[in-house]
Write a protein that holds these residues in place. Structure first.
Motif, PDB file in Angstrom:
ATOM      1  N   PRO A   7      73.854   8.139 -11.771  1.00 52.40           N
ATOM      2  CA  PRO A   7      75.111   8.778 -11.361  1.00 52.40           C
ATOM      3  C   PRO A   7      75.114  10.293 -11.532  1.00 52.40           C
ATOM      4  O   PRO A   7      75.720  10.996 -10.727  1.00 52.40           O
ATOM      5  CB  PRO A   7      76.155   8.121 -12.264  1.00 52.40           C
ATOM      6  N   ALA A   8      74.459  10.808 -12.568  1.00 53.98           N
ATOM      7  CA  ALA A   8      74.433  12.257 -12.759  1.00 53.98           C
ATOM      8  C   ALA A   8      73.670  12.933 -11.627  1.00 53.98           C
ATOM      9  O   ALA A   8      74.072  13.977 -11.118  1.00 53.98           O
ATOM     10  CB  ALA A   8      73.805  12.598 -14.109  1.00 53.98           C
ATOM     11  N   THR A   9      72.555  12.321 -11.225  1.00 54.66           N
ATOM     12  CA  THR A   9      71.789  12.863 -10.112  1.00 54.66           C
ATOM     13  C   THR A   9      72.597  12.795  -8.823  1.00 54.66           C
ATOM     14  O   THR A   9      72.624  13.740  -8.028  1.00 54.66           O
ATOM     15  CB  THR A   9      70.473  12.083  -9.942  1.00 54.66           C
ATOM     16  N   GLN A  10      73.283  11.678  -8.605  1.00 55.27           N
ATOM     17  CA  GLN A  10      74.085  11.536  -7.394  1.00 55.27           C
ATOM     18  C   GLN A  10      75.194  12.578  -7.358  1.00 55.27           C
ATOM     19  O   GLN A  10      75.464  13.184  -6.310  1.00 55.27           O
ATOM     20  CB  GLN A  10      74.680  10.137  -7.311  1.00 55.27           C
ATOM     21  N   ALA A  11      75.852  12.811  -8.491  1.00 50.58           N
ATOM     22  CA  ALA A  11      76.926  13.801  -8.533  1.00 50.58           C
ATOM     23  C   ALA A  11      76.396  15.191  -8.210  1.00 50.58           C
ATOM     24  O   ALA A  11      77.028  15.964  -7.479  1.00 50.58           O
ATOM     25  CB  ALA A  11      77.588  13.789  -9.911  1.00 50.58           C
ATOM     26  N   ALA A  12      75.217  15.520  -8.746  1.00 52.33           N
ATOM     27  CA  ALA A  12      74.620  16.828  -8.471  1.00 52.33           C
ATOM     28  C   ALA A  12      74.257  16.961  -6.999  1.00 52.33           C
ATOM     29  O   ALA A  12      74.424  18.028  -6.392  1.00 52.33           O
ATOM     30  CB  ALA A  12      73.386  17.031  -9.350  1.00 52.33           C
ATOM     31  N   ILE A  13      73.745  15.881  -6.412  1.00 52.62           N
ATOM     32  CA  ILE A  13      73.398  15.902  -4.986  1.00 52.62           C
ATOM     33  C   ILE A  13      74.644  16.145  -4.145  1.00 52.62           C
ATOM     34  O   ILE A  13      74.632  16.950  -3.196  1.00 52.62           O
ATOM     35  CB  ILE A  13      72.707  14.580  -4.587  1.00 52.62           C
ATOM     36  N   GLU A  14      75.718  15.458  -4.451  1.00 49.57           N
ATOM     37  CA  GLU A  14      76.967  15.632  -3.690  1.00 49.57           C
ATOM     38  C   GLU A  14      77.447  17.076  -3.764  1.00 49.57           C
ATOM     39  O   GLU A  14      77.881  17.651  -2.756  1.00 49.57           O
ATOM     40  CB  GLU A  14      78.031  14.685  -4.230  1.00 49.57           C
ATOM     41  N   ASP A  15      77.355  17.677  -4.945  1.00 44.58           N
ATOM     42  CA  ASP A  15      77.797  19.060  -5.099  1.00 44.58           C
ATOM     43  C   ASP A  15      76.872  20.027  -4.363  1.00 44.58           C
ATOM     44  O   ASP A  15      77.336  21.021  -3.788  1.00 44.58           O
ATOM     45  CB  ASP A  15      77.874  19.422  -6.580  1.00 44.58           C
ATOM     46  N   ALA A  16      75.566  19.744  -4.381  1.00 42.46           N
ATOM     47  CA  ALA A  16      74.619  20.610  -3.674  1.00 42.46           C
ATOM     48  C   ALA A  16      74.854  20.559  -2.169  1.00 42.46           C
ATOM     49  O   ALA A  16      74.814  21.585  -1.480  1.00 42.46           O
ATOM     50  CB  ALA A  16      73.183  20.196  -4.011  1.00 42.46           C
ATOM     51  N   VAL A  17      75.105  19.367  -1.646  1.00 47.73           N
ATOM     52  CA  VAL A  17      75.387  19.229  -0.214  1.00 47.73           C
ATOM     53  C   VAL A  17      76.670  19.984   0.132  1.00 47.73           C
ATOM     54  O   VAL A  17      76.742  20.666   1.165  1.00 47.73           O
ATOM     55  CB  VAL A  17      75.492  17.737   0.176  1.00 47.73           C
ATOM     56  N   ALA A  18      77.676  19.877  -0.711  1.00 47.54           N
ATOM     57  CA  ALA A  18      78.930  20.605  -0.473  1.00 47.54           C
ATOM     58  C   ALA A  18      78.697  22.114  -0.472  1.00 47.54           C
ATOM     59  O   ALA A  18      79.432  22.858   0.191  1.00 47.54           O
ATOM     60  CB  ALA A  18      79.956  20.223  -1.530  1.00 47.54           C
ATOM     61  N   ALA A  19      77.676  22.564  -1.199  1.00 50.74           N
ATOM     62  CA  ALA A  19      77.346  23.989  -1.257  1.00 50.74           C
ATOM     63  C   ALA A  19      76.482  24.425  -0.082  1.00 50.74           C
ATOM     64  O   ALA A  19      76.112  25.600   0.013  1.00 50.74           O
ATOM     65  CB  ALA A  19      76.633  24.307  -2.574  1.00 50.74           C
ATOM     66  N   GLY A  20      76.117  23.486   0.808  1.00 44.81           N
ATOM     67  CA  GLY A  20      75.362  23.844   2.007  1.00 44.81           C
ATOM     68  C   GLY A  20      73.873  23.598   1.941  1.00 44.81           C
ATOM     69  O   GLY A  20      73.144  23.964   2.868  1.00 44.81           O
ATOM     70  N   VAL A  21      73.385  22.982   0.865  1.00 45.86           N
ATOM     71  CA  VAL A  21      71.956  22.735   0.715  1.00 45.86           C
ATOM     72  C   VAL A  21      71.589  21.397   1.356  1.00 45.86           C
ATOM     73  O   VAL A  21      72.353  20.432   1.271  1.00 45.86           O
ATOM     74  CB  VAL A  21      71.550  22.734  -0.774  1.00 45.86           C
ATOM     75  N   ILE A  22      70.437  21.327   2.000  1.00 42.33           N
ATOM     76  CA  ILE A  22      69.921  20.083   2.571  1.00 42.33           C
ATOM     77  C   ILE A  22      68.887  19.511   1.601  1.00 42.33           C
ATOM     78  O   ILE A  22      68.016  20.246   1.109  1.00 42.33           O
ATOM     79  CB  ILE A  22      69.294  20.328   3.951  1.00 42.33           C
ATOM     80  N   LEU A  23      68.974  18.210   1.326  1.00 44.82           N
ATOM     81  CA  LEU A  23      68.069  17.573   0.369  1.00 44.82           C
ATOM     82  C   LEU A  23      67.219  16.519   1.064  1.00 44.82           C
ATOM     83  O   LEU A  23      67.716  15.725   1.872  1.00 44.82           O
ATOM     84  CB  LEU A  23      68.850  16.928  -0.777  1.00 44.82           C
ATOM     85  N   VAL A  24      65.939  16.503   0.698  1.00 42.38           N
ATOM     86  CA  VAL A  24      64.942  15.600   1.283  1.00 42.38           C
ATOM     87  C   VAL A  24      64.225  14.897   0.138  1.00 42.38           C
ATOM     88  O   VAL A  24      63.965  15.510  -0.907  1.00 42.38           O
ATOM     89  CB  VAL A  24      63.934  16.400   2.139  1.00 42.38           C
ATOM     90  N   ALA A  25      63.907  13.609   0.325  1.00 46.25           N
ATOM     91  CA  ALA A  25      63.202  12.877  -0.733  1.00 46.25           C
ATOM     92  C   ALA A  25      62.236  11.873  -0.135  1.00 46.25           C
ATOM     93  O   ALA A  25      62.418  11.391   0.997  1.00 46.25           O
ATOM     94  CB  ALA A  25      64.192  12.170  -1.654  1.00 46.25           C
ATOM     95  N   ALA A  26      61.202  11.548  -0.906  1.00 40.98           N
ATOM     96  CA  ALA A  26      60.206  10.554  -0.504  1.00 40.98           C
ATOM     97  C   ALA A  26      60.813   9.160  -0.549  1.00 40.98           C
ATOM     98  O   ALA A  26      61.490   8.796  -1.503  1.00 40.98           O
ATOM     99  CB  ALA A  26      58.997  10.630  -1.433  1.00 40.98           C
ATOM    100  N   ALA A  27      60.539   8.366   0.495  1.00 41.92           N
ATOM    101  CA  ALA A  27      61.128   7.025   0.596  1.00 41.92           C
ATOM    102  C   ALA A  27      60.484   6.033  -0.352  1.00 41.92           C
ATOM    103  O   ALA A  27      61.100   5.025  -0.698  1.00 41.92           O
ATOM    104  CB  ALA A  27      61.025   6.512   2.029  1.00 41.92           C
ATOM    105  N   GLY A  28      59.249   6.268  -0.783  1.00 39.37           N
ATOM    106  CA  GLY A  28      58.590   5.350  -1.708  1.00 39.37           C
ATOM    107  C   GLY A  28      57.316   4.764  -1.137  1.00 39.37           C
ATOM    108  O   GLY A  28      57.112   4.722   0.083  1.00 39.37           O
ATOM    109  N   ASN A  29      56.459   4.290  -2.022  1.00 41.33           N
ATOM    110  CA  ASN A  29      55.143   3.776  -1.644  1.00 41.33           C
ATOM    111  C   ASN A  29      54.995   2.297  -1.944  1.00 41.33           C
ATOM    112  O   ASN A  29      53.952   1.855  -2.415  1.00 41.33           O
ATOM    113  CB  ASN A  29      54.041   4.546  -2.387  1.00 41.33           C
ATOM    114  N   ALA A  30      56.043   1.523  -1.684  1.00 40.56           N
ATOM    115  CA  ALA A  30      56.020   0.093  -2.005  1.00 40.56           C
ATOM    116  C   ALA A  30      55.894  -0.774  -0.761  1.00 40.56           C
ATOM    117  O   ALA A  30      56.246  -1.942  -0.784  1.00 40.56           O
ATOM    118  CB  ALA A  30      57.277  -0.284  -2.787  1.00 40.56           C
ATOM    119  N   GLY A  31      55.382  -0.215   0.325  1.00 44.53           N
ATOM    120  CA  GLY A  31      55.304  -0.954   1.571  1.00 44.53           C
ATOM    121  C   GLY A  31      54.408  -2.166   1.523  1.00 44.53           C
ATOM    122  O   GLY A  31      54.599  -3.121   2.280  1.00 44.53           O
ATOM    123  N   GLU A  32      53.425  -2.156   0.641  1.00 40.16           N
ATOM    124  CA  GLU A  32      52.528  -3.309   0.538  1.00 40.16           C
ATOM    125  C   GLU A  32      53.202  -4.500  -0.125  1.00 40.16           C
ATOM    126  O   GLU A  32      52.703  -5.619  -0.038  1.00 40.16           O
ATOM    127  CB  GLU A  32      51.281  -2.923  -0.259  1.00 40.16           C
TER     128      GLU A  32
END
Length: 902
Positions: free
Chosen positions: A517-542
């Motif tokens: 939740p702390a990370t999510q709250a920070a992400i929401e605030d960063a987006v509100a400030a105009g920043v675009i966030l990108v993240a790796a989807a993960g390596n569990a495809g196998e």
């Protein structure tokens, strides 16, 4: 409790045993006196009613419930487990204290039943879900039931310990045989336990406590008042060693904190006590991997978090899980086929023509750290800061030698030790590799004849360290992710300082299975400030059924999957509903282009010099969605350099319209590749069009999730309808197609939190009672006032009711209607075997009748209680007043025990 119509059970039953039960309800006829030789009074003909108790064949019952009609068979330890098959559902009962109800002959009147243990073979990615019936919304600590997962050696590896939810859920990371514990932390309750067969419906429960990824001294404060949290901790002789700086702007947001755990006592019993007694029950010795030096600290911290939350009556604190970075071992360098794949040269040519005077965008990379002297890093590293606390790496977050606004170049250097016992993981220099893919300048940096370009070689780098690459923490994120995000966005944060310039884009090439939740709250605030966030989807495809990774799966973040050199989903790349875009991640198993190099992604790292006395700049080939993400981050940074007004919402709108990608899989969005493979050329053209006003993107609306799978158990979920752009239209209807089913089976969704224009959250529910057995596919239809319609597919199954279900003993009540809706109970009996029992009522006078039936696992005397099985005949529902008119013998009826709401 459901006493409204039928009241309480008769505690002292009549002793009629049902195999074929005789339940008499007749009166003898009387004469009316002398009638001077008239005919005798007529004989009253009696009738018989019979049928069989049926239920869902996947049902099983806990072997030690409280009902005295069921002889308890203990399943309260790892040496006496009960088998739980995937696709089955157990209905059970646990209690923290003895019930003390001797009069009712409770099985647990003088002893408790704290735990029920089950054994199951589970595939990777499957969820274990437990829901308990007697949850008290306004006093959740009264009855609190938790869920734990143990390895085959009896070692606790995962659990869910929420206070403010009746549902606990854990996810299995790899296939194997496991032990599952349902445990009463307080109070008592009926519960249901199952292992899902269906695909993921939405985000997982945030109550998970995966010990493999849990930080032993980290937690997230969920409350709005730090002082009240400190008081709760102090009551347990624990105190926070440091809090994230909380300003007025973030006072109401969850935040990360570090706790002193070295002196916390272990729990005396239960899952958070020492693990070895559990393994000892099985006669097994823990393997070396299970001798984690932090394990007892983790258990002690969980024990105290649970106590704090219980005292508070809400989930004030949750354990912080530090995700692992997604790097592979270094390989030999290779030519940069990845840049050609995304139309890199064409894009930069277009920039020279259309936007030659753009500035230098700033990309923040939150990662393990960086080798700051690398020639592909040093020229562009303009801001560096360490977000790993001093007790981990010896270097405080707000280090005195750091420049007050930005930090010095070495501030974010990887914490790597020469001669580490685990060099394969500890010498990965993951953050350096990721950063170089995004921003490596063209000039300089030739090593052994190899040079490289970043996707955006004229960008600047903000490097924020959250990793620690000293054994045993190599490859793990241990720092303050939320603080790093806030710093990058120019918001108040745990470092106590602000950057000289906020980042345009944030790249996060790491992931974990649980949302913080702390990370999510920070992400929401960063987006509100105009920043675009990108993240790796993960390596569990196998794994075959990978679960959503976080932070990629937060709705504000762009989740990036990986492709190979053939523009196909890389074999390892995770696929799920939140994946939005794809970029090259490589596949080091092959050399498809015949250059004698593996088809992975070239990037900068450091390696030991020949004498092993220092680290020196180097290149390596890595594969992973970690490598794919910085391609997309650089693309969005280039778009913002051309069109500074680009924000997350508009970026997502142009992505959904196909303006940024080349579709490489099924038409439209798909779970494997999102909206397609990024095209840097299209990103440039789109940014120019937005800047010049030649590209107008129509307003639209979105629905998440994109599909729902209810399987055989799930009855409801929520969807969210959100704006895309600034629409002038409204949402005019949210309906359910019935697919030929009765409307009662697929009622229209109901608003949960919806604004005046119809945007918001809706609950989607189904009712299997009126549907015949089978598999069904229907759709939720969302229509705007302009007539545009979008659909969400929903699949569910209705199992065939049968005698094969294993249920608790069933109380059966025969009732005769005296007046409309008014009944008299003629007889009460018990079917000891529940489903499969044949019931016969004989010697009944003609009339209108109803049959009620219910289990009573907690032996509380309630008919159709929460968490039980029950119903009525002929109406089906316990509350139904429908009757059957008996005039002749009738047989072969089905008395269906259905699941009852909590």
């Amino acid at each position: 409790m459901r006493e409204g119509v039928v009241g309480q059970l008769v505690k002292k039953l009549l002793g009629v045993v049902i195999g074929t039960a005789l339940l008499s309800g007749c009166d003898s006829g009387g004469s009316g006196g002398s009638n001077n030789g008239s005919d005798p009074a007529p004989t009253i003909t009696t009738v018989t009613l019979s049928g069989t108790l049926l239920s869902d064949p996947v049902l099983d019952v806990d072997s030690d419930i409280n009902d005295p009609e069921a002889a308890p068979q203990p399943n309260d330890s790892l040496s006496s487990t009960q088998t739980l098959a995937v696709g089955s559902e157990v209905r059970g009962f646990v209690t923290r204290q003895a019930t003390s109800d001797l009069a009712s002959q409770d099985n647990f009147a003088v002893s408790n039943d704290v735990s029920d243990f089950f054994e199951a073979t589970i595939a990777a990615g499957q969820d274990i879900i437990m829901t308990f019936a007697d949850y008290q919304q306004f006093n959740p600590s009264t009855n609190d039931i938790d869920l734990y997962l143990y390895s085959s050696a009896g070692v606790l590896i995962n659990g869910s310990i929420l206070i403010t939810s009746p549902t606990e859920q854990v996810t299995v990371s790899q296939e194997g045989t496991y032990f599952i514990e349902v445990r009463a932390f307080s109070g008592s309750s009926n519960y249901s336990l199952s292992i899902n067969e269906a695909e993921q419906i939405g985000p997982q429960s945030s109550g998970q406590v995966n010990l493999a990824s849990m930080a032993p001294r980290r937690a997230t404060a969920m409350n709005r008042d730090v002082s009240s949290f400190s008081s709760a901790l102090s009551s347990l002789n624990a105190s926070p060693s440091s809090f994230a700086t909380t300003s007025a702007s973030e006072a109401d947001r969850p935040h990360a904190l570090w706790l002193k755990t070295t002196n916390l006592p272990m729990a005396k019993e239960g899952p958070f006590s020492n693990r070895f007694p559990l393994a000892g029950v099985l006669g097994l010795e823990p393997s070396g991997d299970e001798h984690d030096p932090h394990h007892e600290q983790k258990l002690a911290l969980l024990h105290h978090i649970k106590q704090v939350n219980s005292l508070a009556g809400e989930d004030l604190v949750k354990p912080y899980h530090y995700p692992r970075t997604l790097a592979d071992s270094p390989q030999n360098p290779v030519l940069q086929w990845n840049l050609l794949t995304i139309e890199w040269e064409e894009a930069l040519d277009e920039v020279e023509i259309q936007a030659p005077a753009i500035g230098r965008p700033l990309i923040a990379v939150i990662d393990s750290g960086v080798f700051s002297s690398h020639p592909k890093i040093a020229p562009v590293l303009t801001d560096a800061r360490d977000f790993v606390p001093a007790f981990i790496d010896g270097d405080a977050i707000n280090d005195a030698d750091a420049v007050s606004s930005g930090g010095n170049a070495a501030e974010a250097d990887e914490n790597v030790v020469l001669g580490d016992a685990n060099p394969d993981d500890c010498y990965s220099f993951h953050g350096t590799h990721v950063a170089s893919i995004a921003v490596a300048p063209s000039a300089g940096g030739t090593i052994d004849g190899i040079n490289m370009d970043g996707v955006l070689p004229f960008a600047d780098l903000m490097m924020l360290k959250v990793g620690n690459n000293v054994s045993p923490d190599c490859g793990f994120i241990v720092g303050d992710i939320a603080g790093a995000i806030r710093y990058a966005a120019g918001l108040p944060n745990s470092s106590g300082v602000l950057p000289a310039r906020p980042a345009d884009v944030i790249n996060m090439s790491f992931g974990g299975p649980e949302p913080d939740p702390a990370t999510q709250a920070a992400i929401e605030d960063a987006v509100a400030a105009g920043v675009i966030l990108v993240a790796a989807a993960g390596n569990a495809g196998e794994d075959g059924a990978p679960q959503p990774e976080f932070p990629a799966s937060f709705s504000e973040v762009f989740a990036v999957a990986a492709t190979d050199i053939n523009n196909e989903r890389a074999f390892y790349s995770s696929f799920y509903q939140q994946v939005e875009i794809t970029a090259p991640g490589g596949d080091g198993r092959f050399d498809t282009n015949g250059d004698f190099q593996a088809d992975a992604i070239l990037g900068a790292i450091a390696s030991e010099n020949t004498g092993g006395t220092a680290f020196e700049a180097d290149y390596a080939l890595y594969q992973g969605t970690s490598m794919a993400a910085p391609h997309v981050a650089a693309g969005f940074a280039l778009m913002k350099a051309i069109f500074p007004g680009l924000d997350t919402d508009e970026a997502r709108r142009v992505l959904e319209e196909g303006f940024l990608t080349t579709d490489i899989a099924a038409p439209g969005r798909d779970d494997s590749t999102g909206y397609g493979l990024m095209s840097l050329k299209k990103m440039v053209d789109t940014a120019v069009g937005l800047r010049d006003g030649t590209l107008v993107v129509p307003a639209d609306f979105r629905i998440t999730p994109s599909s729902l799978a209810f399987g055989s158990f799930t009855t409801s979920a929520t969807i969210e309808v959100t704006r895309s752009g600034d629409p002038t239209f409204t949402i005019s209807s949210v309906t359910m197609t019935n697919g030929g089913l009765p409307a009662s089976v697929t009622p229209d969704p109901t608003p949960v939190t919806v604004d005046a224009d119809g945007f918001g959250t809706y609950q989607v529910a189904i009712n299997r009672t009126d549907a015949a057995p089978g598999d069904y596919n229907v759709e939720v239809e969302v229509t705007s006032s302009e007539g545009a319609t979008k659909t969400v597919p929903l699949s569910f199954s209705v199992p065939l009711q049968s005698t094969l279900a294993s249920t608790a003993p069933t109380r059966v009540f025969l009732q005769r209607e005296q007046a409309p809706g008014v009944f008299t109970t003629l007889s009460t009996s018990v079917a000891p075997n529940g489903a499969g029992s044949t019931i016969t009522f004989s010697s009944l006078e003609p009339g209108n009748y109803r049959v009620l039936y219910t289990t009573d696992m907690d032996n509380d005397g309630q008919i159709c209680d929460g968490g039980e099985l029950g119903g009525s005949f002929p109406g089906g529902d316990c509350e139904s007043t429908e009757t059957i008119s008996l005039t002749t013998d009738t047989a072969g009826f089905e008395f269906v025990l259905t699941r009852l709401d909590n």
